[in-house]
Scaffold this motif. Sequence first.
Motif, PDB file in Angstrom:
ATOM      1  N   HIS A  31      36.908  38.199  31.257  1.00 17.62           N
ATOM      2  CA  HIS A  31      37.089  38.885  32.532  1.00 17.62           C
ATOM      3  C   HIS A  31      37.969  40.128  32.451  1.00 17.62           C
ATOM      4  O   HIS A  31      38.102  40.856  33.446  1.00 17.62           O
ATOM      5  N   ILE A  32      38.555  40.395  31.301  1.00 18.33           N
ATOM      6  CA  ILE A  32      39.378  41.602  31.178  1.00 18.33           C
ATOM      7  C   ILE A  32      38.589  42.878  31.456  1.00 18.33           C
ATOM      8  O   ILE A  32      39.053  43.767  32.193  1.00 18.33           O
ATOM      9  N   PRO A  33      37.364  43.050  30.902  1.00 19.05           N
ATOM     10  CA  PRO A  33      36.601  44.280  31.201  1.00 19.05           C
ATOM     11  C   PRO A  33      36.344  44.457  32.700  1.00 19.05           C
ATOM     12  O   PRO A  33      36.511  45.558  33.241  1.00 19.05           O
ATOM     13  N   LEU A  34      35.941  43.366  33.376  1.00 21.84           N
ATOM     14  CA  LEU A  34      35.657  43.456  34.804  1.00 21.84           C
ATOM     15  C   LEU A  34      36.919  43.810  35.581  1.00 21.84           C
ATOM     16  O   LEU A  34      36.903  44.697  36.462  1.00 21.84           O
ATOM     17  N   ILE A  35      38.015  43.134  35.256  1.00 22.44           N
ATOM     18  CA  ILE A  35      39.281  43.403  35.940  1.00 22.44           C
ATOM     19  C   ILE A  35      39.730  44.836  35.681  1.00 22.44           C
ATOM     20  O   ILE A  35      40.201  45.547  36.584  1.00 22.44           O
ATOM     21  N   GLY A  36      39.555  45.303  34.440  1.00 22.41           N
ATOM     22  CA  GLY A  36      39.957  46.662  34.085  1.00 22.41           C
ATOM     23  C   GLY A  36      39.155  47.711  34.834  1.00 22.41           C
ATOM     24  O   GLY A  36      39.717  48.713  35.308  1.00 22.41           O
ATOM     25  N   VAL A  37      37.848  47.510  34.951  1.00 17.53           N
ATOM     26  CA  VAL A  37      36.994  48.462  35.673  1.00 17.53           C
ATOM     27  C   VAL A  37      37.395  48.510  37.141  1.00 17.53           C
ATOM     28  O   VAL A  37      37.496  49.593  37.743  1.00 17.53           O
ATOM     29  N   ILE A  38      37.618  47.342  37.748  1.00 14.67           N
ATOM     30  CA  ILE A  38      37.999  47.294  39.168  1.00 14.67           C
ATOM     31  C   ILE A  38      39.320  48.018  39.393  1.00 14.67           C
ATOM     32  O   ILE A  38      39.462  48.813  40.348  1.00 14.67           O
ATOM     33  N   ILE A  39      40.287  47.775  38.519  1.00 14.94           N
ATOM     34  CA  ILE A  39      41.587  48.443  38.667  1.00 14.94           C
ATOM     35  C   ILE A  39      41.440  49.944  38.521  1.00 14.94           C
ATOM     36  O   ILE A  39      42.048  50.735  39.260  1.00 14.94           O
ATOM     37  N   LEU A  61      36.784  48.636  27.262  1.00 17.31           N
ATOM     38  CA  LEU A  61      37.550  47.474  27.698  1.00 17.31           C
ATOM     39  C   LEU A  61      37.009  46.178  27.079  1.00 17.31           C
ATOM     40  O   LEU A  61      37.770  45.260  26.752  1.00 17.31           O
ATOM     41  N   THR A  62      35.684  46.095  26.930  1.00 14.96           N
ATOM     42  CA  THR A  62      35.074  44.915  26.302  1.00 14.96           C
ATOM     43  C   THR A  62      35.520  44.790  24.851  1.00 14.96           C
ATOM     44  O   THR A  62      35.842  43.688  24.372  1.00 14.96           O
TER      45      THR A  62
END
Length: 345
Positions: A31-39, A61-62
């Motif tokens: 979930h780091i890539p998804l969280i990073g994109v949202i931020i 991020l992935t």
Amino acid sequence: MNFIYYNLNKIRFLQKSYSLKFLFIAFLGIHIPLIGVIIFILNSPNQSFSKGTIISLTLILTLIAALATLAILKNLLAPLIISKKSLEDYLTKKQLPNLPLNYLDEAGILMSLIQKTVNSLDLHIKEKQEITTLVSHNLRTPLNQIKGLCELTKIDAANSTEYINQINSIANLQLQGLTELLDQLMHNNLEASTRVEAYEIGNLIDIELNNAQLQFKKKNLTLVYKKSNRSLLTTANEKKISLVFQNLISNAIKFSFNGGKIYVETKSKDQKLEILVRDEGMGFSENYKPNLFKDARNLGRLGTENEPSVGLGLHLSKRTVEQLGGLLVGHSDGENKGATFSIII
């Protein structure tokens, strides 16, 4: 312990599950890539993004998340790696592990079991080595008896039959004892072999003193045996007590002056049984007392007639008695004032 594993164990819901720690790290990594994109999107002043920007950011991020997750998961394997190395070090170098015992998950329990098992195994190995060494040490006594009887047959042929019978008796007794003891050692059940039923300690002392008669005669020693008028029963391992008593009698004879006396007494006090061996020989000084029960292979003292001493007998005897839950104590008023040793069980 490894930093990652140590800190994950501070999280309450992760403390008791090793597999849950892996799932937790994997979940965060995914979930780091998804969280990073949202931020990135929420905090960017420019709300217009091209597809290429979003894709590039997601891929970066992935990649970062994958590398971080793999690094953390690798570090999370530390307990298994440390356990493996500890076992290898013990097998190849006989180096005892120092694994932590306070972790509650499967890996922590594994480390704790390895630590306790290796400690127990090492203790059993040392106990076997020591009792085997004590047996070897005490074998000198019956061999000297047999040697002395063989010499007597040369100069006193008229009584050779009696001497041969004594040789046969000593050899049979020692062979029986050694066979039983070595069988117990081979089957890893020395402690389990402790007798369940009680036996009379006086009978054991009678046998051992009878076997030592020739040694007494060779140095013109007088035995003063004060046997308890009560029946003294014990369930302590008979073979071990026999080996220790053999060693104490052998030492008393070795360090006694020609023509002296050796006192043996059995008694009971406060539900304890005591076997006392006292001589009038060389004794020992107060300064020597701290070394009395130490491994003294390089410090073994010669007897009064230059009899050799390995320097292990008292050390191993004390360990043996303590394994049985008893005490072996020694006392002397000084050099050439004799010594007293007591087995208390």
